[in-house]
Write a protein that holds these residues in place. Structure first.
Motif, PDB file in Angstrom:
ATOM      1  N   TYR A 166      37.941  41.207  51.955  1.00 38.71           N
ATOM      2  CA  TYR A 166      37.690  40.564  53.233  1.00 38.71           C
ATOM      3  C   TYR A 166      36.477  41.144  53.946  1.00 38.71           C
ATOM      4  N   ASN A 167      36.188  42.421  53.755  1.00 36.65           N
ATOM      5  CA  ASN A 167      34.955  42.967  54.326  1.00 36.65           C
ATOM      6  C   ASN A 167      33.734  42.273  53.729  1.00 36.65           C
ATOM      7  N   VAL A 168      33.706  42.143  52.416  1.00 37.60           N
ATOM      8  CA  VAL A 168      32.578  41.464  51.761  1.00 37.60           C
ATOM      9  C   VAL A 168      32.517  40.005  52.202  1.00 37.60           C
ATOM     10  N   TYR A 169      33.674  39.343  52.247  1.00 40.09           N
ATOM     11  CA  TYR A 169      33.725  37.928  52.616  1.00 40.09           C
ATOM     12  C   TYR A 169      33.171  37.702  54.025  1.00 40.09           C
ATOM     13  N   TYR A 170      33.665  38.475  55.003  1.00 41.29           N
ATOM     14  CA  TYR A 170      33.217  38.261  56.376  1.00 41.29           C
ATOM     15  C   TYR A 170      31.789  38.746  56.601  1.00 41.29           C
ATOM     16  N   CYS A 171      31.330  39.730  55.857  1.00 41.43           N
ATOM     17  CA  CYS A 171      29.916  40.121  55.959  1.00 41.43           C
ATOM     18  C   CYS A 171      29.012  38.997  55.454  1.00 41.43           C
ATOM     19  N   CYS A 172      29.399  38.374  54.353  1.00 47.04           N
ATOM     20  CA  CYS A 172      28.617  37.239  53.843  1.00 47.04           C
ATOM     21  C   CYS A 172      28.663  36.059  54.820  1.00 47.04           C
ATOM     22  N   LEU A 173      29.821  35.827  55.407  1.00 50.85           N
ATOM     23  CA  LEU A 173      29.939  34.750  56.378  1.00 50.85           C
ATOM     24  C   LEU A 173      29.063  35.022  57.604  1.00 50.85           C
ATOM     25  N   ALA A 174      29.064  36.254  58.079  1.00 45.19           N
ATOM     26  CA  ALA A 174      28.225  36.615  59.232  1.00 45.19           C
ATOM     27  C   ALA A 174      26.744  36.495  58.879  1.00 45.19           C
ATOM     28  N   ALA A 175      26.367  36.925  57.669  1.00 37.50           N
ATOM     29  CA  ALA A 175      24.969  36.818  57.248  1.00 37.50           C
ATOM     30  C   ALA A 175      24.538  35.350  57.175  1.00 37.50           C
ATOM     31  N   PHE A 176      25.399  34.493  56.673  1.00 39.82           N
ATOM     32  CA  PHE A 176      25.085  33.068  56.611  1.00 39.82           C
ATOM     33  C   PHE A 176      24.901  32.499  58.011  1.00 39.82           C
ATOM     34  N   TRP A 177      25.800  32.845  58.941  1.00 38.01           N
ATOM     35  CA  TRP A 177      25.725  32.356  60.309  1.00 38.01           C
ATOM     36  C   TRP A 177      24.458  32.856  60.997  1.00 38.01           C
ATOM     37  N   ILE A 178      24.131  34.116  60.808  1.00 40.87           N
ATOM     38  CA  ILE A 178      22.907  34.676  61.408  1.00 40.87           C
ATOM     39  C   ILE A 178      21.669  34.004  60.813  1.00 40.87           C
ATOM     40  N   GLY A 179      21.690  33.737  59.511  1.00 34.16           N
ATOM     41  CA  GLY A 179      20.575  33.028  58.882  1.00 34.16           C
ATOM     42  C   GLY A 179      20.381  31.639  59.462  1.00 34.16           C
ATOM     43  N   CYS A 180      21.479  30.906  59.659  1.00 31.44           N
ATOM     44  CA  CYS A 180      21.388  29.566  60.257  1.00 31.44           C
ATOM     45  C   CYS A 180      20.870  29.647  61.692  1.00 31.44           C
ATOM     46  N   LEU A 181      21.314  30.650  62.442  1.00 31.53           N
ATOM     47  CA  LEU A 181      20.859  30.824  63.806  1.00 31.53           C
ATOM     48  C   LEU A 181      19.365  31.149  63.851  1.00 31.53           C
ATOM     49  N   GLN A 182      18.886  31.950  62.913  1.00 32.27           N
ATOM     50  CA  GLN A 182      17.461  32.281  62.859  1.00 32.27           C
ATOM     51  C   GLN A 182      16.617  31.048  62.538  1.00 32.27           C
ATOM     52  N   ILE A 183      17.105  30.223  61.629  1.00 29.87           N
ATOM     53  CA  ILE A 183      16.383  28.985  61.316  1.00 29.87           C
ATOM     54  C   ILE A 183      16.312  28.098  62.560  1.00 29.87           C
ATOM     55  N   PHE A 184      17.406  28.034  63.321  1.00 25.90           N
ATOM     56  CA  PHE A 184      17.400  27.254  64.551  1.00 25.90           C
ATOM     57  C   PHE A 184      16.366  27.819  65.529  1.00 25.90           C
ATOM     58  N   PHE A 185      16.335  29.138  65.696  1.00 22.00           N
ATOM     59  CA  PHE A 185      15.395  29.738  66.644  1.00 22.00           C
ATOM     60  C   PHE A 185      13.937  29.567  66.205  1.00 22.00           C
ATOM     61  N   LEU A 186      13.686  29.428  64.908  1.00 23.57           N
ATOM     62  CA  LEU A 186      12.323  29.192  64.436  1.00 23.57           C
ATOM     63  C   LEU A 186      11.799  27.833  64.868  1.00 23.57           C
ATOM     64  N   THR A 187      12.705  26.882  65.113  1.00 23.02           N
ATOM     65  CA  THR A 187      12.257  25.540  65.511  1.00 23.02           C
ATOM     66  C   THR A 187      11.988  25.442  67.014  1.00 23.02           C
ATOM     67  N   LEU A 188      12.401  26.421  67.787  1.00 24.57           N
ATOM     68  CA  LEU A 188      12.168  26.382  69.233  1.00 24.57           C
ATOM     69  C   LEU A 188      10.757  26.874  69.558  1.00 24.57           C
ATOM     70  N   PRO A 189      10.122  26.249  70.547  1.00 26.28           N
ATOM     71  CA  PRO A 189       8.784  26.724  70.937  1.00 26.28           C
ATOM     72  C   PRO A 189       8.916  27.990  71.793  1.00 26.28           C
ATOM     73  N   GLU A 190       7.779  28.646  72.006  1.00 28.38           N
ATOM     74  CA  GLU A 190       7.776  29.824  72.878  1.00 28.38           C
ATOM     75  C   GLU A 190       8.098  29.394  74.304  1.00 28.38           C
ATOM     76  N   ILE A 191       8.668  30.306  75.075  1.00 27.14           N
ATOM     77  CA  ILE A 191       9.118  29.983  76.430  1.00 27.14           C
ATOM     78  C   ILE A 191       7.955  29.540  77.313  1.00 27.14           C
ATOM     79  N   GLN A 192       6.795  30.156  77.181  1.00 25.26           N
ATOM     80  CA  GLN A 192       5.682  29.802  78.058  1.00 25.26           C
ATOM     81  C   GLN A 192       5.168  28.392  77.794  1.00 25.26           C
ATOM     82  N   TYR A 193       5.450  27.813  76.622  1.00 26.87           N
ATOM     83  CA  TYR A 193       4.984  26.456  76.325  1.00 26.87           C
ATOM     84  C   TYR A 193       5.969  25.388  76.790  1.00 26.87           C
TER      85      TYR A 193
END
Length: 164
Positions: free
Chosen positions: A91-118
């Motif tokens: 379960y440690n390995v399982y939830y670490c992989c699940l967290a890594a997948f979720w963080i990866g998806c969140l990073q991809i989402f943040f890459l599509t956002l423009p900078e705040i000043q724009y």
């Protein structure tokens, strides 16, 4: 089934069972699995005998204590310590992989956002809907057809309500 060559027809009515080459008459009680002295064949226990596990008759607090810790087998909550370690690692390995997948998806989402000043990326002329976003308005029901959810827009702006 008894082979026809094994016994004569008159003897077949008295001998109906055969175990490893030996015939037993119907009137003779079976000695199978009973360890009777003098029997040439003593088979082991056959399906009809159940071997009860140790502690099957524990009840109440004693059963609960053995559920928490069984000193005979070293089980804790019905599992050995090695089994608990395997579950923990899995379960440690399982939830670490699940967290890594979720963080990866969140990073991809943040890459599509423009900078705040724009500011927002799609506004006014650059957006798909342009400068006139429009508005969706549905006409209200008349009291006569209050239970109806259907309406017909007529040519020239007339609205006819239908009773559903």
């Amino acid at each position: 089934p008894i082979p026809s060559c094994a016994l004569s027809p008159t003897t077949k009515q008295w001998y109906q069972r055969r175990v490893h080459g030996e015939y037993y008459p119907v009137t003779q009680p079976s000695t199978m699995g009973k360890g009777v002295a003098g029997a040439s064949y003593q088979p082991g226990n056959l399906g009809g005998t159940a071997i009860k596990p140790v502690g099957w008759d524990r009840t109440g607090l004693e059963a609960f204590k053995y559920f928490l810790y069984n000193p005979g087998t070293g089980e804790i909550l019905t599992r050995t310590p090695l089994s608990w370690i395997k579950i923990y690692v899995f379960y440690n390995v399982y939830y670490c992989c699940l967290a890594a997948f979720w963080i990866g998806c969140l990073q991809i989402f943040f890459l599509t956002l423009p900078e705040i000043q724009y500011g927002p990326k799609w506004t006014m002329e650059q957006s798909i809907i342009g400068t006139n976003p429009g508005m969706g308005v549905r006409p209200g029901n008349s009291d006569q057809y209050i239970d109806s959810q259907m309406f017909v827009l007529g040519y020239g702006g007339g609205i006819t309500m239908l009773n559903g």
